[in-house]
Enzyme design. Sequence first.
Site, short mmCIF file in Angstrom:
data_model
loop_
_atom_site.label_atom_id
_atom_site.label_comp_id
_atom_site.label_asym_id
_atom_site.label_seq_id
_atom_site.Cartn_x
_atom_site.Cartn_y
_atom_site.Cartn_z
N ARG A 211 0.84 -1.20 0.00
CA ARG A 211 0.00 0.00 0.00
C ARG A 211 0.87 1.25 0.00
O ARG A 211 1.68 1.43 0.91
CB ARG A 211 -0.91 -0.02 1.22
CG ARG A 211 -1.75 -1.28 1.18
CD ARG A 211 -2.93 -1.22 2.06
NE ARG A 211 -3.75 -2.39 1.81
CZ ARG A 211 -4.97 -2.56 2.23
NH1 ARG A 211 -5.55 -1.62 2.95
NH2 ARG A 211 -5.65 -3.64 1.95
N GLU A 213 0.66 4.06 1.02
CA GLU A 213 0.08 5.04 1.93
C GLU A 213 1.13 6.09 2.26
O GLU A 213 2.28 5.78 2.46
CB GLU A 213 -0.32 4.39 3.26
CG GLU A 213 -0.83 3.00 3.13
CD GLU A 213 -2.16 2.84 3.83
OE1 GLU A 213 -2.82 3.86 4.06
OE2 GLU A 213 -2.52 1.69 4.10
N ARG A 219 1.44 2.48 13.15
CA ARG A 219 0.65 1.27 12.83
C ARG A 219 0.39 1.06 11.34
O ARG A 219 -0.46 0.25 10.97
CB ARG A 219 -0.66 1.28 13.61
CG ARG A 219 -1.55 2.44 13.30
CD ARG A 219 -2.68 2.52 14.32
NE ARG A 219 -3.38 3.78 14.20
CZ ARG A 219 -4.40 3.98 13.39
NH1 ARG A 219 -4.87 3.00 12.66
NH2 ARG A 219 -4.97 5.16 13.32
N HIS A 220 1.11 1.77 10.49
CA HIS A 220 1.02 1.55 9.05
C HIS A 220 2.34 1.10 8.48
O HIS A 220 3.39 1.65 8.81
CB HIS A 220 0.58 2.82 8.32
CG HIS A 220 -0.86 3.15 8.51
ND1 HIS A 220 -1.29 4.01 9.48
CD2 HIS A 220 -1.97 2.71 7.86
CE1 HIS A 220 -2.61 4.10 9.42
NE2 HIS A 220 -3.05 3.32 8.46
N GLU A 357 -7.78 -0.82 14.57
CA GLU A 357 -8.49 -1.79 13.73
C GLU A 357 -7.57 -2.95 13.37
O GLU A 357 -6.42 -2.74 13.01
CB GLU A 357 -8.93 -1.08 12.44
CG GLU A 357 -9.60 -1.99 11.44
CD GLU A 357 -9.63 -1.38 10.04
OE1 GLU A 357 -10.04 -0.21 9.90
OE2 GLU A 357 -9.24 -2.08 9.09
N SER A 360 -10.91 -5.96 8.48
CA SER A 360 -12.10 -5.49 7.75
C SER A 360 -12.68 -6.68 7.02
O SER A 360 -11.91 -7.52 6.52
CB SER A 360 -11.75 -4.47 6.68
OG SER A 360 -11.56 -3.23 7.23
N ARG A 408 -0.45 -6.09 12.76
CA ARG A 408 -1.29 -5.44 13.79
C ARG A 408 -1.72 -6.45 14.85
O ARG A 408 -1.82 -6.12 16.03
CB ARG A 408 -2.50 -4.80 13.15
CG ARG A 408 -2.09 -3.60 12.32
CD ARG A 408 -3.27 -2.69 12.17
NE ARG A 408 -2.89 -1.58 11.32
CZ ARG A 408 -3.76 -0.72 10.83
NH1 ARG A 408 -5.05 -0.85 11.09
NH2 ARG A 408 -3.35 0.27 10.07
P1 AMO Z 1 -8.42 -3.36 4.72
O1 AMO Z 1 -7.93 -2.39 3.69
O2 AMO Z 1 -9.19 -2.80 5.86
O3 AMO Z 1 -9.38 -4.44 4.03
O4 AMO Z 1 -7.21 -4.20 5.26
C1 AMO Z 1 -7.43 -5.29 6.14
C2 AMO Z 1 -6.49 -5.20 7.33
O5 AMO Z 1 -5.14 -5.18 6.90
C3 AMO Z 1 -4.35 -4.40 7.77
N1 AMO Z 1 -3.71 -3.32 7.04
C4 AMO Z 1 -2.50 -2.80 7.31
N2 AMO Z 1 -1.59 -3.08 8.24
C5 AMO Z 1 -0.47 -2.37 8.26
N3 AMO Z 1 -0.18 -1.38 7.40
C6 AMO Z 1 -1.05 -1.04 6.42
N4 AMO Z 1 -0.75 -0.07 5.56
C7 AMO Z 1 -2.28 -1.76 6.36
N5 AMO Z 1 -3.35 -1.70 5.56
C8 AMO Z 1 -4.20 -2.65 5.98
C9 AMO Z 1 -5.30 -3.85 8.83
C10 AMO Z 1 -6.65 -3.93 8.15
O6 AMO Z 1 -7.70 -4.05 9.08
N6 AMO Z 1 -9.99 -6.50 1.11
C11 AMO Z 1 -10.26 -6.03 2.45
C12 AMO Z 1 -10.48 -7.17 3.41
C13 AMO Z 1 -11.74 -7.98 3.15
O7 AMO Z 1 -12.83 -7.38 3.06
O8 AMO Z 1 -11.63 -9.21 3.06
C14 AMO Z 1 -9.10 -5.17 2.91
O9 AMO Z 1 -8.01 -5.21 2.38
O10 AMO Z 1 -5.23 -4.71 9.97
#
Ligand code: AMO
Length: 434
Positions: A211, A213, A219-220, A357, A360, A408
């Site tokens: 990602r 981001e 936490r990212h 979180e 999701s 996480r």
């Molecule tokens: P989402 O984008 O919420 O959902 O991602 C799911 C979980 O992945 C973790 N996460 C991360 N952890 C660390 N750094 C990041 N940049 C990061 N981005 C996400 C989080 C988050 O809750 N396709 C959907 C899931 C689904 O519906 O099955 C999805 O990707 O813990």
Amino acid sequence: MQDRTYTADAEPGDEVTVAGWVHEIRDLGGIAFLILRDTTGKIQIKFEKEEMDDDLVETGLDVSRESVIKVSGGVEEEPRAPTGVEVTPESLEVVAPADPELPLDPSGKVDADLSTRLDNRTLDLRKDDVQSIFEIRSGVLNAVRDQFREFDCTEINTPKIVATGTEGGTELFPITYFGEEAFMNQSPQLFKQLIAGSNVERVFEIGPIFRAEEHNTPRHLNEATSIDFEGAFCDHEDAMDVAEGIVKSAYEAVQENFGDELEALGIADEFEVPEGDFPRISYEEAIERINATGELDEQLVWGDDLSTPAEEALGQDVGGHYFITDWPSEIKPFYIKDHDDDPELSTGFDLMHPRMELVSGGQREHRHEKLIEGFEQQGLDPDQFEYYTKMFKYGMPPHAGFGLGGERLLMTLLNLDNIREAVLFPRDRQRLSP
Ligand code: AMO
Ligand code: ATP
């Protein structure tokens, strides 16, 4: 090395060859001690200067800390030694000397900042507490795999070089694929759905997600490990049950198998397996409860996403893991199904730890026409996703799933301050190597 004995297995009366790193040397004059460390623990090597060969004493005491040495000798009981035994060396070989100027102190006596630690991960991992995080990480992934198998899931691997994003266009890393535009995968979302729609039905994947981001937060990550589930003939309630089971299985495995590691991390006393069912709180109730805490400067209104302070306020209020269900449809992605009796409400859910979180998920839109409408509503071109949408024309069962952030999960389970501590070689805005 076939003739090598792990330090933890050295018993009084044995003749052993131990090999590992020089942890510490204490020279007390007539007697000196070298502490040798390997993956199983430490052992004391005793040098009685008057009684031993000068060359052996010199080699043993001149060697720099963190050099790799191999020592052969007899093991004796010695109550004053750190592990109750010591080796009187008959031979000592310096296998790989270490530069005396170490960039960080693996004995842990001198603290190093996270950035120095990550730049020198090999040395950092020589510390018990740091090693414990990764022993636990390995154990958690094992436990999660076992639990998914208990849930009759098949492990899959989906591509990480892909043609389209799924989680919003701004967070994609573009790459060039034989002259064509491609991306690093943000989520196995569409692929896991395509497999759940086959006879395989219930699948899981543990793999990297990427990602782009801009966030620079504790936490990212820009490369994270996603623990994904997708099940045919499942609804969002079933997916929540699976998510809850997976998270609990991780805690149970740590409780059962990693007592020493929790001790090394200094959290053995406070570690608890979450008990009881995780409460399922609707989005509507969540915003009411957050507003009632009075922690936010501005009151939340229906349709707002939850900011970090909002999540924290609710986390404190609830005090343990919980789900937020029935999110407004407009803030959930196109693949999430709306409730049949209320199109404003989605079946999307999040599983929250009081700190952040974790998950999701939701039930998926499995009806071809509705799926195409969803793309259009979110301003996406359905033609680009034809490889995915066309399979919804050939018998796509209702299905649901989730994604759980592996780091996480570890971060919250081990109460780590920074998500980077849960990754060997984290990728973030500033870090592309090592
Ligand atoms: P989402 O984008 O919420 O959902 O991602 C799911 C979980 O992945 C973790 N996460 C991360 N952890 C660390 N750094 C990041 N940049 C990061 N981005 C996400 C989080 C988050 O809750 N396709 C959907 C899931 C689904 O519906 O099955 C999805 O990707 O813990
Ligand atoms: P000893 O007669 O008990 O072997 P020593 O007189 O040869 O000891 P010293 O130089 O007096 O050795 O010991 C220095 C310190 O090292 C003392 O505090 C002693 O308790 C400690 N010490 C001695 N031998 C050991 C050992 N095998 N393991 C740990 N500490 C030891």
